[in-house]
Design a protein around this motif. Sequence first.
Motif, mmCIF file in Angstrom:
data_model
loop_
_atom_site.group_PDB
_atom_site.id
_atom_site.type_symbol
_atom_site.label_atom_id
_atom_site.label_comp_id
_atom_site.label_asym_id
_atom_site.label_seq_id
_atom_site.Cartn_x
_atom_site.Cartn_y
_atom_site.Cartn_z
ATOM 1 N N ASN A 36 0.806 -1.217 0.000
ATOM 2 C CA ASN A 36 0.000 0.000 0.000
ATOM 3 C C ASN A 36 0.842 1.271 0.000
ATOM 4 O O ASN A 36 0.313 2.365 0.189
ATOM 5 N N LEU A 37 2.161 1.129 -0.218
ATOM 6 C CA LEU A 37 3.049 2.286 -0.132
ATOM 7 C C LEU A 37 3.888 2.451 -1.395
ATOM 8 O O LEU A 37 4.206 1.476 -2.083
ATOM 9 N N ALA A 38 4.268 3.696 -1.667
ATOM 10 C CA ALA A 38 5.247 4.023 -2.701
ATOM 11 C C ALA A 38 6.335 4.865 -2.051
ATOM 12 O O ALA A 38 6.108 5.512 -1.019
ATOM 13 N N LEU A 39 7.525 4.858 -2.636
ATOM 14 C CA LEU A 39 8.659 5.591 -2.072
ATOM 15 C C LEU A 39 9.169 6.632 -3.060
ATOM 16 O O LEU A 39 9.086 6.447 -4.281
ATOM 17 N N ALA A 40 9.696 7.718 -2.519
ATOM 18 C CA ALA A 40 10.362 8.743 -3.326
ATOM 19 C C ALA A 40 11.719 9.002 -2.688
ATOM 20 O O ALA A 40 11.795 9.531 -1.576
ATOM 21 N N ILE A 41 12.788 8.598 -3.374
ATOM 22 C CA ILE A 41 14.142 8.682 -2.835
ATOM 23 C C ILE A 41 14.952 9.681 -3.654
ATOM 24 O O ILE A 41 14.899 9.687 -4.889
ATOM 25 N N ALA A 42 15.716 10.538 -2.970
ATOM 26 C CA ALA A 42 16.544 11.526 -3.673
ATOM 27 C C ALA A 42 17.768 11.846 -2.818
ATOM 28 O O ALA A 42 17.720 11.745 -1.588
ATOM 29 N N PRO A 43 18.886 12.243 -3.444
ATOM 30 C CA PRO A 43 20.049 12.694 -2.674
ATOM 31 C C PRO A 43 19.846 14.125 -2.191
ATOM 32 O O PRO A 43 19.068 14.883 -2.773
ATOM 33 N N ASN A 44 20.533 14.468 -1.115
ATOM 34 C CA ASN A 44 20.517 15.853 -0.641
ATOM 35 C C ASN A 44 21.947 16.346 -0.470
ATOM 36 O O ASN A 44 22.901 15.604 -0.722
ATOM 37 N N PRO A 45 22.160 17.601 -0.053
ATOM 38 C CA PRO A 45 23.528 18.136 0.028
ATOM 39 C C PRO A 45 24.333 17.707 1.250
ATOM 40 O O PRO A 45 25.493 18.124 1.396
ATOM 41 N N VAL A 46 23.761 16.913 2.146
ATOM 42 C CA VAL A 46 24.522 16.423 3.300
ATOM 43 C C VAL A 46 25.716 15.615 2.796
ATOM 44 O O VAL A 46 25.617 14.874 1.818
ATOM 45 N N ARG A 47 26.855 15.769 3.460
ATOM 46 C CA ARG A 47 28.071 15.072 3.037
ATOM 47 C C ARG A 47 28.543 14.119 4.133
ATOM 48 O O ARG A 47 28.745 14.522 5.269
ATOM 49 N N HIS A 48 28.683 12.853 3.770
ATOM 50 C CA HIS A 48 29.221 11.853 4.684
ATOM 51 C C HIS A 48 30.640 11.518 4.230
ATOM 52 O O HIS A 48 30.870 11.262 3.038
#
Length: 284
Positions: A36-48
Motif C-alpha cells: 500500500n506504499l510508494a517511495l520517493a528517494i533523492a540525494p541531498n547536500p549532506v556530506r558523509h
Amino acid sequence: MVIPDAATVKAGLLSGSLDLALVPESDVPDLKNAPNLALAIAPNPVRHGLIIQTRDPVMKNQALRQAIAAAIDFPELVANVSNGLGKPNNSPIYMTSKYFGEAEKQGFKYDPAAAKALLQKAGYKGEKITILANKRSSVPSFNTAVIAQAMMQAVGINAEIEVLEWATQLDRYSKGNYQMQAFPYSGRMDPALSYDSMTGPKDRQPRKLWDNPEVQALLDKAMVVNDRPRRQAIFDELHKRFLAEVPMVMLYNGIVGGAMSTKTQGYVSTVMSLPRAWEVSLDK
C-alpha cells in the motif's frame, strides 16, 4: 505539538493512518515492499565522509592520505552504509547541483596495489591511526568507520576505531583534536559554502580541514564571481586539488526518503529534505 518518533511514523504508514511522511533511510528496506506504499528517494547536500587532521604528525603526510583514499572501495562501502540507496560522490559539491560537472564526477580510484605503493612512498611504519565515530542512529558514522577500518587494514594500515558520544566527538572536531573521523557535514546549497565549511586557517579556526592559502584564494574568488562558467572553472580546480591533497575522503551525499500511500499523487522528495505538498493530491 508532539513530534512522533520514526517507529510511530513507520507504523502509521503501514497501517494506512498516514498518507505521507519523511522516513530515515534505515526504514526504507522495511517499507519498499509494502503493497500500500510508494517511495520517493533523492540525494541531498549532506556530506558523509572521513575527515582528516592534516596537522597530525602521522596524517600530515600527503602520500599516506592518498593511500587511505586508494584503499576505499567506494561502491561497496556506500552501498553497505546507505542500505543500497546512496551513490559514491567524492566531491564536496552535491550530485544534483548545477555545478556538479564532468570534473566533479571524477573521483578517487580504488586501487589496493597503488595504496600499498603510496604507503611505501610515505614511509609508513605501521603507526596507529584512530578513527573517531559515534553510534547515533540518524547517521552512518559507526558503520562507515568499521568498513573503512577493514579496507585500510587490508592494505596494511594500522587503523583502530574509538567510539564517542556525539557531543564529545563534535567537541574533538571543533578543537581539531583527532586523526580521522567518520563525520557528517550538514548540507550547503552553494558549492562555495560547501568548500567554505571545511576550508580555512587552522590557527584561527581549528575545525577547518583544508589549510592552503592558494585554495583559500580560489574560494574567495568563487564567493564574489557571478559568471557561471568562471565559477565552474574555479570549482573544477578546487576539486582537482581536493583529490590530490585529500584533506577529507568524501564518500556520498545524504538520502531523502519519502513514503506515501498509493492514493497519494504528485509527491517527490527534494534536495531541501523537507516534505512539499505543492500539487500533491489524494485519490478518493
